[in-house]
Design a protein around this motif. Structure first.
Motif, PDB file in Angstrom:
ATOM      1  N   SER A   1      -4.346  -2.880 -25.777  1.00  0.00           N
ATOM      2  CA  SER A   1      -3.565  -1.692 -26.161  1.00  0.00           C
ATOM      3  C   SER A   1      -3.653  -1.373 -27.660  1.00  0.00           C
ATOM      4  O   SER A   1      -3.437  -0.230 -28.057  1.00  0.00           O
ATOM      5  N   GLY A   2      -3.957  -2.375 -28.488  1.00  0.00           N
ATOM      6  CA  GLY A   2      -4.065  -2.108 -29.924  1.00  0.00           C
ATOM      7  C   GLY A   2      -5.399  -1.479 -30.323  1.00  0.00           C
ATOM      8  O   GLY A   2      -5.609  -1.153 -31.495  1.00  0.00           O
ATOM      9  N   PHE A   3      -6.292  -1.329 -29.367  1.00  0.00           N
ATOM     10  CA  PHE A   3      -7.624  -0.780 -29.676  1.00  0.00           C
ATOM     11  C   PHE A   3      -7.707   0.667 -29.207  1.00  0.00           C
ATOM     12  O   PHE A   3      -7.077   1.051 -28.233  1.00  0.00           O
TER      13      PHE A   3
ATOM     14  N   ALA B   1     -12.779   0.292 -27.576  1.00  0.00           N
ATOM     15  CA  ALA B   1     -12.642  -0.719 -26.510  1.00  0.00           C
ATOM     16  C   ALA B   1     -12.785  -0.104 -25.119  1.00  0.00           C
ATOM     17  O   ALA B   1     -12.560  -0.785 -24.118  1.00  0.00           O
ATOM     18  N   GLU B   2     -13.187   1.159 -25.061  1.00  0.00           N
ATOM     19  CA  GLU B   2     -13.295   1.833 -23.763  1.00  0.00           C
ATOM     20  C   GLU B   2     -14.260   1.102 -22.811  1.00  0.00           C
ATOM     21  O   GLU B   2     -13.939   0.904 -21.631  1.00  0.00           O
TER      22      GLU B   2
ATOM     23  N   HIS C   1     -13.305  -0.346 -18.891  1.00  0.00           N
ATOM     24  CA  HIS C   1     -14.051  -0.043 -17.661  1.00  0.00           C
ATOM     25  C   HIS C   1     -14.674  -1.308 -17.064  1.00  0.00           C
ATOM     26  O   HIS C   1     -14.744  -1.451 -15.845  1.00  0.00           O
ATOM     27  N   LEU C   2     -15.137  -2.204 -17.939  1.00  0.00           N
ATOM     28  CA  LEU C   2     -15.726  -3.455 -17.435  1.00  0.00           C
ATOM     29  C   LEU C   2     -14.690  -4.272 -16.664  1.00  0.00           C
ATOM     30  O   LEU C   2     -15.005  -4.918 -15.668  1.00  0.00           O
ATOM     31  N   ALA C   3     -13.448  -4.224 -17.107  1.00  0.00           N
ATOM     32  CA  ALA C   3     -12.381  -4.966 -16.415  1.00  0.00           C
ATOM     33  C   ALA C   3     -12.260  -4.474 -14.977  1.00  0.00           C
ATOM     34  O   ALA C   3     -12.169  -5.267 -14.033  1.00  0.00           O
ATOM     35  N   ARG C   4     -12.298  -3.172 -14.792  1.00  0.00           N
ATOM     36  CA  ARG C   4     -12.168  -2.627 -13.423  1.00  0.00           C
ATOM     37  C   ARG C   4     -13.429  -2.932 -12.587  1.00  0.00           C
ATOM     38  O   ARG C   4     -13.341  -3.177 -11.394  1.00  0.00           O
TER      39      ARG C   4
ATOM     40  N   CYS D   1     -20.110  -9.626 -24.531  1.00  0.00           N
ATOM     41  CA  CYS D   1     -20.226 -10.006 -25.940  1.00  0.00           C
ATOM     42  C   CYS D   1     -20.494  -8.758 -26.795  1.00  0.00           C
ATOM     43  O   CYS D   1     -19.854  -8.546 -27.845  1.00  0.00           O
ATOM     44  N   MET D   2     -21.401  -7.917 -26.325  1.00  0.00           N
ATOM     45  CA  MET D   2     -21.704  -6.688 -27.073  1.00  0.00           C
ATOM     46  C   MET D   2     -20.502  -5.752 -27.087  1.00  0.00           C
ATOM     47  O   MET D   2     -20.201  -5.112 -28.104  1.00  0.00           O
ATOM     48  N   ALA D   3     -19.791  -5.683 -25.956  1.00  0.00           N
ATOM     49  CA  ALA D   3     -18.616  -4.812 -25.901  1.00  0.00           C
ATOM     50  C   ALA D   3     -17.491  -5.359 -26.787  1.00  0.00           C
ATOM     51  O   ALA D   3     -16.732  -4.586 -27.394  1.00  0.00           O
ATOM     52  N   GLY D   4     -17.398  -6.696 -26.889  1.00  0.00           N
ATOM     53  CA  GLY D   4     -16.412  -7.314 -27.792  1.00  0.00           C
ATOM     54  C   GLY D   4     -16.742  -6.972 -29.240  1.00  0.00           C
ATOM     55  O   GLY D   4     -15.856  -6.662 -30.050  1.00  0.00           O
ATOM     56  N   GLY D   5     -18.033  -7.024 -29.562  1.00  0.00           N
ATOM     57  CA  GLY D   5     -18.464  -6.652 -30.916  1.00  0.00           C
ATOM     58  C   GLY D   5     -18.192  -5.187 -31.205  1.00  0.00           C
ATOM     59  O   GLY D   5     -17.709  -4.823 -32.283  1.00  0.00           O
ATOM     60  N   ALA D   6     -18.467  -4.343 -30.193  1.00  0.00           N
ATOM     61  CA  ALA D   6     -18.254  -2.895 -30.383  1.00  0.00           C
ATOM     62  C   ALA D   6     -16.774  -2.568 -30.564  1.00  0.00           C
ATOM     63  O   ALA D   6     -16.412  -1.661 -31.324  1.00  0.00           O
TER      64      ALA D   6
END
Ligand code: GRG
Length: 302
Positions: A281-283, A287-288, A292-295, A58-63
């Protein structure tokens, strides 16, 4: 897109977990009266060693949309309240009947079944009290707050996580096909993970196209996360995970590895992570953490 070098995911997770833990403590209801055991039970499960993945997403989505972290934080905590309630109820004898979670006795083993049900109920309702608190309401337009509240209610309720759990329970011991398994995963696990990322972006006042892209990312990582859970149950280290592995096989549960084999499950999971990263890809750099969270989701050990 490849992850940029120089991003320290471990340090990022440590820093965000500390922020979430502090905020969870600040927002935990306290009582010294006749119902104080209820509060102890809520606190016990909330601080039993969770990874805090949903609040961090949630915080990463906000960032990613350059939103204000302080404003996102109560919603991030509310998501952890909801997640914790779902685990407490899932562990009950009437559901999965588990004695251990994260290496510790489950709530009903410590506080009894009635208190575990009530502490779960308490966390679920408190989540909505928290996400509509003046700390947020005074900072964002009412429309954004209503949208986030409805988004999370949808994801957690009978069109989301609760439906996934109901389908899962009804499927136990049955031969199910991949479509039903995907339904269970998307609802039981995926819905709240998707809402975690997207809600951060709504509170962060992102554009509609950004919120959509982040919801797409959330769907992909939600599916990959559940496949990880299935794989860890086959190949994981029970010590690191704090619970016995092999539970799915013992309970006759259909999983990705049982329906498709481990190799194919891993292939699908890697494909989902690639698609999740493509959705970003648009970020730019903002969105870094999400990349990394995805991996991390497929590399995690617990
Ligand atoms: C009782 C309505 C209701 C729903 C329960 C989430 C859930 C639905 C059941 C949990 C069963 C389970 C093991 C699902 C697999 C994915 C999952 C949600 C794992 C636990 O989430 P983590 O790994 O947990 O984020 P931590 O312990 O790190 O908080």
């Amino acid at each position: 897109m490849a992850n940029e070098p120089g991003f320290d995911l471990k340090a990022y997770l440590g820093e965000k977990r500390a922020i979430v833990d502090r905020a969870l403590r600040d927002n935990l209801p306290r009582s010294s009266g006749p119902a104080s055991e209820l509060n102890q039970a809520m606190e016990y499960s909330l601080f039993a060693g969770g990874k805090r993945l949903r609040p961090i997403l949630c915080m990463a989505g906000g960032a990613a949309v350059e939103g204000d972290e302080e404003t996102v934080l109560p919603v991030a905590c509310a998501l952890e309240f909801i997640h914790t309630y779902s685990l407490m109820h899932d562990d009950l004898p009437a559901m999965d009947d588990d004695d251990l979670r994260r290496g510790k006795p489950t709530s009903h083993k410590v506080f009894g079944e009635a208190m575990a049900v009530l502490a779960g109920d308490g966390l679920l309702t408190e989540a909505f009290f928290l996400m509509t608190s003046p700390k947020i309401a005074g900072r964002i337009p009412p429309r954004a707050l209503i949208r986030v509240t409805r988004m999370i209610a949808r994801a957690a309720g009978p069109a989301g996580m609760v439906a996934g759990q109901a389908a899962d329970i009804r499927s136990e011991g049955q031969q199910i096909d991949l479509d039903v398994l995907e339904y269970i995963h998307a609802h039981k696990t995926g819905a709240l993970i998707t809402a975690s990322v997207a809600s951060g972006a709504v509170i962060g006042l992102g554009e509609a196209s950004q919120i959509q892209a982040l919801a797409d990312y959330g769907k992909k990582i939600g599916a990959a996360f559940q496949i990880s859970d299935d794989i860890l149950d086959v190949e994981g280290d029970s010590h690191a995970m704090g619970k016995r592995t092999g539970a799915d096989e013992r309970k006759g549960k259909a999983t990705y590895p049982s329906l498709l084999g481990l190799a194919r499950a891993k292939e699908i999971q890697s494909g989902l992570i690639e698609e999740a990263v493509t959705a970003l890809s648009g970020f730019g750099k903002a969105a870094e953490p999400l990349r990394h969270l995805a991996r991390y989701i497929i590399e995690r050990k617990k």
